[in-house]
Design an enzyme around this catalytic site. Sequence first.
Site, PDB file in Angstrom:
ATOM      1  N   ASP A   1      -3.404  12.935  -7.357  1.00 55.34           N
ATOM      2  CA  ASP A   1      -4.311  11.793  -7.303  1.00 55.34           C
ATOM      3  C   ASP A   1      -4.981  11.646  -8.657  1.00 55.34           C
ATOM      4  OD1 ASP A   1      -5.917   9.734  -5.714  1.00 55.34           O
ATOM      5  OD2 ASP A   1      -7.498  11.010  -6.530  1.00 55.34           O
TER       6      ASP A   1
ATOM      7  N   GLU B   1       0.563   7.811  -6.986  1.00 54.53           N
ATOM      8  CA  GLU B   1       0.296   6.501  -6.416  1.00 54.53           C
ATOM      9  C   GLU B   1       0.873   5.413  -7.313  1.00 54.53           C
ATOM     10  OE1 GLU B   1      -3.909   6.573  -4.166  1.00 54.53           O
ATOM     11  OE2 GLU B   1      -4.005   7.207  -6.258  1.00 54.53           O
TER      12      GLU B   1
ATOM     13  N   ASP C   1     -10.821  13.671  -3.655  1.00 55.16           N
ATOM     14  CA  ASP C   1      -9.596  13.476  -4.432  1.00 55.16           C
ATOM     15  C   ASP C   1      -8.486  14.413  -3.964  1.00 55.16           C
ATOM     16  OD1 ASP C   1     -10.848  11.516  -5.939  1.00 55.16           O
ATOM     17  OD2 ASP C   1     -11.557  12.946  -7.444  1.00 55.16           O
TER      18      ASP C   1
END
Length: 410
Positions: free
Chosen positions: A182, A266, A362
Site C-alpha cells: 500500500d 493498487e 495502511d
Amino acid sequence: MSISRGYRYKLAPLPEQEAVLWQFAGVCRLVYNLGLEQKATWGRRHRIGFGKQCLDLTQLRAEFDWVRAVYISCQQQALRDLDRAFQNFFAGRASFPRPRKRGVNDTFRFPGREIETRRLNGKWSAVRLPKIGWVKFRDTRPMRGALKNVTVSLDATGWYVSFAREIEHEAPAPCEAVIGIDRGVATTLALSTGETMTMPVSLARIEQAKRKAQRIVARRKRGSKRRKRAQGRVARLQARQARIRRDFHHRAALDVARRFGVAALEGLNTRGMTASARGTVTEPGRNVRQKAGLNRAILNAGWHQFATILSYKMEERGGQVVTVSARFTSQTCAACGVVDARSRESQARFRCVSCGHTDHADINAAINIERRWNTPLLDVEGLHQRPFEASTGRDFTVSENPRRSGRGRC
C-alpha cells in the site's frame, strides 16, 4: 534473455571541455527544434522522415561552421529522438512533441561503438567523447554488458554521463511468496507482512530549506544575477531531494524483489489524483490550498517512480508486479471483509465496526491488496459504508443483511 541497464556517473570536465559540452547541447537542441518545425509545417504534405532530415542536416552543416563543429552522430541522434516522438504520437502513446528548452533539455547522445573508457585509479575513470576528448568521471560501480549508447546530460549539480548497456541474463525460478504493498503519504510503503517504510527525514529538512530559498527568489529582481544564483540554489536542493527519493525507492524495491515473487499494487491514477483543484473563473474550486498540499505530499512519495523501479527489479529476478482495484481497500476489514468508512478511525488506525479487528490502517489495506491479486472478480468485499433500507431509509447494523423488498429486489 537480455536486459537493458543504465550506469550513471558524475563527470568532472575541464573548463574548456565544459564549454564544448554546452556547445554540443545547444546545437543538438537546435537541430531537434528545427526538425520539429519542419515536420509540423511540411511533414504531412511531403512525408518527411528521418532519412530526409539527415540529408537536410548535411546541407545545414555545410553552410554553418558552428553546426559542423559538433559531432554529427549527436545531431543524428537528436533527429532519431524526434522521429520516435512522432511515432509515439501517431500511435496514441504520447502527446504532440514539444520544442526542447535550454535549462531543461541540455543533453546529447553518442552511439556506443564510438565511445571508449579506461580506468585511471580506484576512484576515477575517463571516457573518450568524439570531438571533446577524454573526460574524467567518478567511477562508483563497475559496469557490465555490451555498450549500446552514451548520454551526456546536465542538471542542477553538474554534468553526468550515462552508459546504456545490454546484459545477457537468465532469470531464476520465481519465488512463490506474494506481497501486497500500500502506497501512502504519511507511511510511504506498507507491506502486508506488517512492515512499513518511510521516506528519510532528511527530505523534510531539505524541503524547509528549499521553501526558504524560494522566498529569497521571490524577493530578487527579475533578470538579475542575484536572482539567477538564488534559482540555482533552489534547483540544487530539488536535485538533492530527487536523488534521496530515488535511492529510497531503489533500496525498497530491491528488498521486495529479493524476498517475494509477486508484488501487488493498487492501480492508482497518480496524474489524476494530483490534478489541481483550482477550477475556472466561472466555477472556482474549493479547498485549493489543502489540495495543493496533498498533491505535493503524493508527488514527494513518488508512487509512480517506485512502481516503475519495482517492475524491472522483479522481472530481473523472475517475479512480476500486478495491479489490483483500489476501491475501498482502506475501508475493508482484512479479517471479516466488511466495508465501512467508520472503521477508518484516523489516518493510522483501523478498527472494524463489525468484528472489532484492529490494525494499522495502511497494513490492513496492504493485506486487502494481497488478497485481491489472484481474484480479478473480487472488487468490493462485504457491505459498503453504512447500508440502509431503500424503502424507509431505516438504519440497520452492518452485520445485518437487507430484507427482501417484495418487488423482486434484495
